[in-house]
Design a protein around this motif. Structure first.
Motif, PDB file in Angstrom:
ATOM      1  N   PHE A  44       0.828  -1.198   0.000  1.00  9.71           N
ATOM      2  CA  PHE A  44       0.000   0.000   0.000  1.00  9.71           C
ATOM      3  C   PHE A  44       0.867   1.254   0.000  1.00  9.71           C
ATOM      4  CE2 PHE A  44       0.568  -1.375   4.390  1.00  9.71           C
ATOM      5  CZ  PHE A  44       0.877  -0.214   5.069  1.00  9.71           C
ATOM      6  N   SER A  59      -3.656   5.308   4.637  1.00  9.85           N
ATOM      7  CA  SER A  59      -3.007   4.289   3.817  1.00  9.85           C
ATOM      8  C   SER A  59      -4.017   3.745   2.814  1.00  9.85           C
ATOM      9  CB  SER A  59      -2.542   3.136   4.706  1.00  9.85           C
ATOM     10  OG  SER A  59      -1.806   3.634   5.801  1.00  9.85           O
ATOM     11  N   PRO A  80     -18.981   7.733   4.964  1.00  7.28           N
ATOM     12  CA  PRO A  80     -19.936   8.837   5.111  1.00  7.28           C
ATOM     13  C   PRO A  80     -19.404  10.012   5.947  1.00  7.28           C
ATOM     14  CG  PRO A  80     -20.995   6.721   5.533  1.00  7.28           C
ATOM     15  CD  PRO A  80     -19.533   6.429   5.301  1.00  7.28           C
ATOM     16  N   ARG A  81     -18.629   9.735   7.004  1.00  4.26           N
ATOM     17  CA  ARG A  81     -18.106  10.839   7.810  1.00  4.26           C
ATOM     18  C   ARG A  81     -16.589  10.884   7.791  1.00  4.26           C
ATOM     19  NH1 ARG A  81     -22.002  10.800  13.033  1.00  4.26           N
ATOM     20  NH2 ARG A  81     -21.388  12.976  13.152  1.00  4.26           N
ATOM     21  N   THR A 127      -9.137  -4.651  -2.589  1.00  2.00           N
ATOM     22  CA  THR A 127      -8.110  -3.965  -3.398  1.00  2.00           C
ATOM     23  C   THR A 127      -6.769  -4.715  -3.475  1.00  2.00           C
ATOM     24  OG1 THR A 127      -7.709  -2.500  -1.522  1.00  2.00           O
ATOM     25  CG2 THR A 127      -9.098  -1.643  -3.279  1.00  2.00           C
ATOM     26  N   ALA A 241      -5.567  -5.551   8.457  1.00  4.30           N
ATOM     27  CA  ALA A 241      -6.713  -4.742   8.906  1.00  4.30           C
ATOM     28  C   ALA A 241      -6.586  -3.369   8.264  1.00  4.30           C
ATOM     29  CB  ALA A 241      -6.687  -4.624  10.417  1.00  4.30           C
ATOM     30  N   GLY A 243      -7.649  -0.723   9.521  1.00  2.00           N
ATOM     31  CA  GLY A 243      -7.642   0.322  10.541  1.00  2.00           C
ATOM     32  C   GLY A 243      -8.908   0.349  11.361  1.00  2.00           C
ATOM     33  N   THR A 303       0.484  -1.195  11.086  1.00  2.00           N
ATOM     34  CA  THR A 303       0.771  -1.672   9.734  1.00  2.00           C
ATOM     35  C   THR A 303       1.528  -0.667   8.879  1.00  2.00           C
ATOM     36  OG1 THR A 303      -1.463  -2.544   9.922  1.00  2.00           O
ATOM     37  CG2 THR A 303      -0.361  -2.919   7.853  1.00  2.00           C
TER      38      THR A 303
HETATM   39  C1  LIG Z   1      -2.964  -0.939   5.127  1.00  2.00           C
HETATM   40  C2  LIG Z   1      -4.246  -0.235   4.787  1.00  2.00           C
HETATM   41  C3  LIG Z   1      -4.755  -0.279   3.506  1.00  2.00           C
HETATM   42  C4  LIG Z   1      -5.966   0.359   3.193  1.00  2.00           C
HETATM   43  N1  LIG Z   1      -6.438   0.295   1.920  1.00  2.00           N
HETATM   44  C5  LIG Z   1      -7.604   0.899   1.612  1.00  2.00           C
HETATM   45  C6  LIG Z   1      -8.127   0.828   0.270  1.00  2.00           C
HETATM   46  O1  LIG Z   1      -7.541   0.208  -0.629  1.00  2.00           O
HETATM   47  N2  LIG Z   1      -9.296   1.480   0.007  1.00  2.00           N
HETATM   48  C7  LIG Z   1      -9.971   2.174   0.992  1.00  2.00           C
HETATM   49  O2  LIG Z   1     -11.021   2.767   0.680  1.00  2.00           O
HETATM   50  N3  LIG Z   1      -9.500   2.239   2.265  1.00  2.00           N
HETATM   51  C8  LIG Z   1      -8.331   1.637   2.590  1.00  2.00           C
HETATM   52  N4  LIG Z   1      -7.849   1.734   3.868  1.00  2.00           N
HETATM   53  C9  LIG Z   1      -8.586   2.544   4.868  1.00  2.00           C
HETATM   54  C10 LIG Z   1      -8.122   4.017   4.779  1.00  2.00           C
HETATM   55  O3  LIG Z   1      -6.769   4.125   5.188  1.00  2.00           O
HETATM   56  C11 LIG Z   1      -8.923   4.954   5.689  1.00  2.00           C
HETATM   57  O4  LIG Z   1      -8.922   4.437   7.006  1.00  2.00           O
HETATM   58  C12 LIG Z   1     -10.357   5.129   5.206  1.00  2.00           C
HETATM   59  O5  LIG Z   1     -10.370   5.703   3.900  1.00  2.00           O
HETATM   60  C13 LIG Z   1     -11.123   6.063   6.165  1.00  2.00           C
HETATM   61  O6  LIG Z   1     -10.422   7.270   6.276  1.00  2.00           O
HETATM   62  P1  LIG Z   1     -11.196   8.630   6.458  1.00  2.00           P
HETATM   63  O7  LIG Z   1     -10.200   9.704   6.751  1.00  2.00           O
HETATM   64  O8  LIG Z   1     -12.141   8.864   5.358  1.00  2.00           O
HETATM   65  O9  LIG Z   1     -12.068   8.334   7.755  1.00  2.00           O
HETATM   66  P2  LIG Z   1     -11.779   8.853   9.246  1.00  2.00           P
HETATM   67  O10 LIG Z   1     -12.049  10.297   9.326  1.00  2.00           O
HETATM   68  O11 LIG Z   1     -10.453   8.357   9.666  1.00  2.00           O
HETATM   69  O12 LIG Z   1     -12.913   8.050   9.999  1.00  2.00           O
HETATM   70  C14 LIG Z   1     -12.773   6.625  10.197  1.00  2.00           C
HETATM   71  C15 LIG Z   1     -14.167   6.003  10.297  1.00  2.00           C
HETATM   72  O13 LIG Z   1     -14.888   6.604  11.352  1.00  2.00           O
HETATM   73  C16 LIG Z   1     -16.116   7.112  10.853  1.00  2.00           C
HETATM   74  N5  LIG Z   1     -16.338   8.425  11.499  1.00  2.00           N
HETATM   75  C17 LIG Z   1     -15.542   9.515  11.359  1.00  2.00           C
HETATM   76  N6  LIG Z   1     -16.029  10.505  12.110  1.00  2.00           N
HETATM   77  C18 LIG Z   1     -17.136  10.027  12.721  1.00  2.00           C
HETATM   78  C19 LIG Z   1     -18.067  10.554  13.627  1.00  2.00           C
HETATM   79  N7  LIG Z   1     -17.971  11.818  14.065  1.00  2.00           N
HETATM   80  N8  LIG Z   1     -19.064   9.746  14.063  1.00  2.00           N
HETATM   81  C20 LIG Z   1     -19.178   8.473  13.637  1.00  2.00           C
HETATM   82  N9  LIG Z   1     -18.321   7.916  12.771  1.00  2.00           N
HETATM   83  C21 LIG Z   1     -17.324   8.676  12.332  1.00  2.00           C
HETATM   84  C22 LIG Z   1     -15.960   7.280   9.363  1.00  2.00           C
HETATM   85  O14 LIG Z   1     -17.177   7.117   8.654  1.00  2.00           O
HETATM   86  C23 LIG Z   1     -15.014   6.183   9.031  1.00  2.00           C
HETATM   87  O15 LIG Z   1     -15.707   4.986   8.823  1.00  2.00           O
HETATM   88  C24 LIG Z   1      -6.653   1.078   4.198  1.00  2.00           C
HETATM   89  C25 LIG Z   1      -6.131   1.135   5.500  1.00  2.00           C
HETATM   90  C26 LIG Z   1      -4.945   0.485   5.799  1.00  2.00           C
HETATM   91  C27 LIG Z   1      -4.397   0.564   7.205  1.00  2.00           C
END
Ligand SMILES: Cc1cc2nc3c(=O)[nH]c(=O)nc-3n(C[C@H](O)[C@H](O)[C@H](O)COP(=O)(O)OP(=O)(O)OC[C@H]3O[C@@H](n4cnc5c(N)ncnc54)[C@H](O)[C@@H]3O)c2cc1C
Ligand code: FES
Length: 349
Positions: A44, A59, A80-81, A127, A241, A243, A303
């Motif tokens: 990744f 990531s 969504p958030r 992915t 995982a 995350g 990771t």
């Molecule tokens: C090794 C690795 C590989 C990955 N590969 C992929 C990939 O190929 N494709 C992919 O789409 N993702 C992948 N991910 C996940 C990605 O890194 C992110 O964690 C993911 O996109 C969510 O990030 P974000 O900033 O949008 O959400 P964040 O802001 O970090 O929020 C995390 C989660 O909490 C929820 N959330 C946030 N705020 C609130 C709130 N106030 N109330 C309730 N819920 C809330 C969000 O909906 C979300 O589900 C990977 C992660 C790792 C560690």
């Protein structure tokens, strides 16, 4: 494989995969023909964005094949958030430059590790499995690939056409897709969550094969338990995982919460000249957030390696150390998201 590359990549094109998922095709930033690094299928990238005045790291697995040297694909689901996934899916445009680092990760398969492979994924965990399947097909790898995907509805099936095309081209690729919420949808394949029956039907001699598993945490936990019940030895199952939900850290230089009443070892952040006792079970990253130190992070599960810091004094326990190599360990590098101090600790942060 290149190690520790950091730099910029340019968004070459954006492909809408499902209503909530887009593939971002990234190319060299500066007019070169080839990407500035090579990678292994299953790895990744760590990407960073400035959002709302704060730097955020996340990531994303590479979904394209490493044989493709002119671009790589990240396939991202809009949470969504979610802070970063919404930024990527809603706001990124062709031509934008993004900050990236990597490639990272040991959840890889090149065909040398075993003579067959079972790839089980759920949701956006597909992915890394797509990258591996593309690569093995292009290499005419002679082993059997059992590709098992757990998806909610046919509309959520990411890269469906790509998988169907690979299946047509590769007689050794055996695809099983099950839909957990396909009520009312036109779906002729299996329905419901992964069961012993479906696994037995799909994969002959399952217990002797190497298995890679990636998906939402509840799906991964249920699948690990099912595989154990079916007699698959734990060491044959590799997992990644994606995350856990993350607390919002305090901006660097501010104190979000006083760390009063903590009775654990003293942790000193030498560059910030701040010290505090740690709470039972707290990680160095969590304490740094209480103190507004600003250690960068992405996965929080050991990771990605984004939270690496140098420990100049003390001892810590680290449950997961996937992203530390021997050089890191020899030079005192720890993962702040995993590190739980056993003695007073000083870190360069
Ligand atoms: C090794 C690795 C590989 C990955 N590969 C992929 C990939 O190929 N494709 C992919 O789409 N993702 C992948 N991910 C996940 C990605 O890194 C992110 O964690 C993911 O996109 C969510 O990030 P974000 O900033 O949008 O959400 P964040 O802001 O970090 O929020 C995390 C989660 O909490 C929820 N959330 C946030 N705020 C609130 C709130 N106030 N109330 C309730 N819920 C809330 C969000 O909906 C979300 O589900 C990977 C992660 C790792 C560690
Ligand atoms: S934040 Fe990913 S290893 Fe610590």
């Amino acid at each position: 494989m290149t190690k520790n590359w950091r730099g910029q990549l340019r968004v070459g094109s954006i492909i809408k995969e499902t209503p909530t998922v887009k593939t971002i095709r990234l190319q060299p930033a500066s007019g070169e023909r080839f990407l500035p690094f090579t990678f292994v299928p299953g790895q990744f990238l760590n990407v960073a964005f400035w959002i709302g005045g704060g730097r955020m790291n996340r990531s994303y697995s590479i979904s394209s094949s490493p044989n493709q040297r002119e671009y790589l694909d990240l396939t991202v689901r809009r949470e969504p958030r979610g802070a970063v996934s919404r930024h990527i899916v809603d706001l990124l445009r062709e031509g934008d430059l993004i900050e990236a680092g990597g490639p990272v990760g040991t959840f890889t398969f090149t065909g040398k590790e075993a003579d067959s492979i079972v790839l089980i994924s759920g949701g956006v965990g597909i992915t890394p499995m797509v990258s591996i399947s593309r690569y093995l097909t292009e290499q005419s790898w002679p082993g059997d690939i059992y590709f098992i995907y757990v998806c909610r509805t046919p509309a959520d099936y990411i890269l469906a056409e790509e998988i169907a095309e690979l299946e047509r081209r590769n007689p050794k690729l055996h695809v099983t897709i099950t839909m957990t919420r396909a009520e009312g949808a036109d779906w002729k394949g299996p329905r419901g969550h992964l069961t012993e029956e479906l696994l037995t039907e799909s994969v002959p001699e399952l217990t002797s094969r190497r298995i890679h598993l990636c998906g939402p945490i509840p799906m991964m936990d249920a699948t690990k338990a099912l595989l154990a019940e079916m007699g698959v030895p734990k060491e044959q199952v590799k997992t990644e995982a994606f995350g856990t939900p993350k607390p919002t850290p305090a901006p660097a230089g501010t104190t979000a919460k006083p760390s009063a009443e903590a009775a654990g070892p003293l942790v000193t952040f030498s560059k910030n000249n701040k010290s505090a006792k740690i709470h039972a079970g707290q990680t160095v990253l969590e304490l740094s957030e209480d103190l507004g130190i600003g250690i960068q992070f992405s996965c929080r599960v050991g990771t990605c390696g984004v939270c690496k810091v140098k420990m100049t004094e003390g001892e810590v326990d680290q449950e997961v150390q996937d992203s530390l190599d021997d050089d890191d360990k020899a030079s005192g590098i720890i993962l702040a998201c995993q590190a739980k101090p056993k003695t007073p600790v000083t870190v360069e942060a």
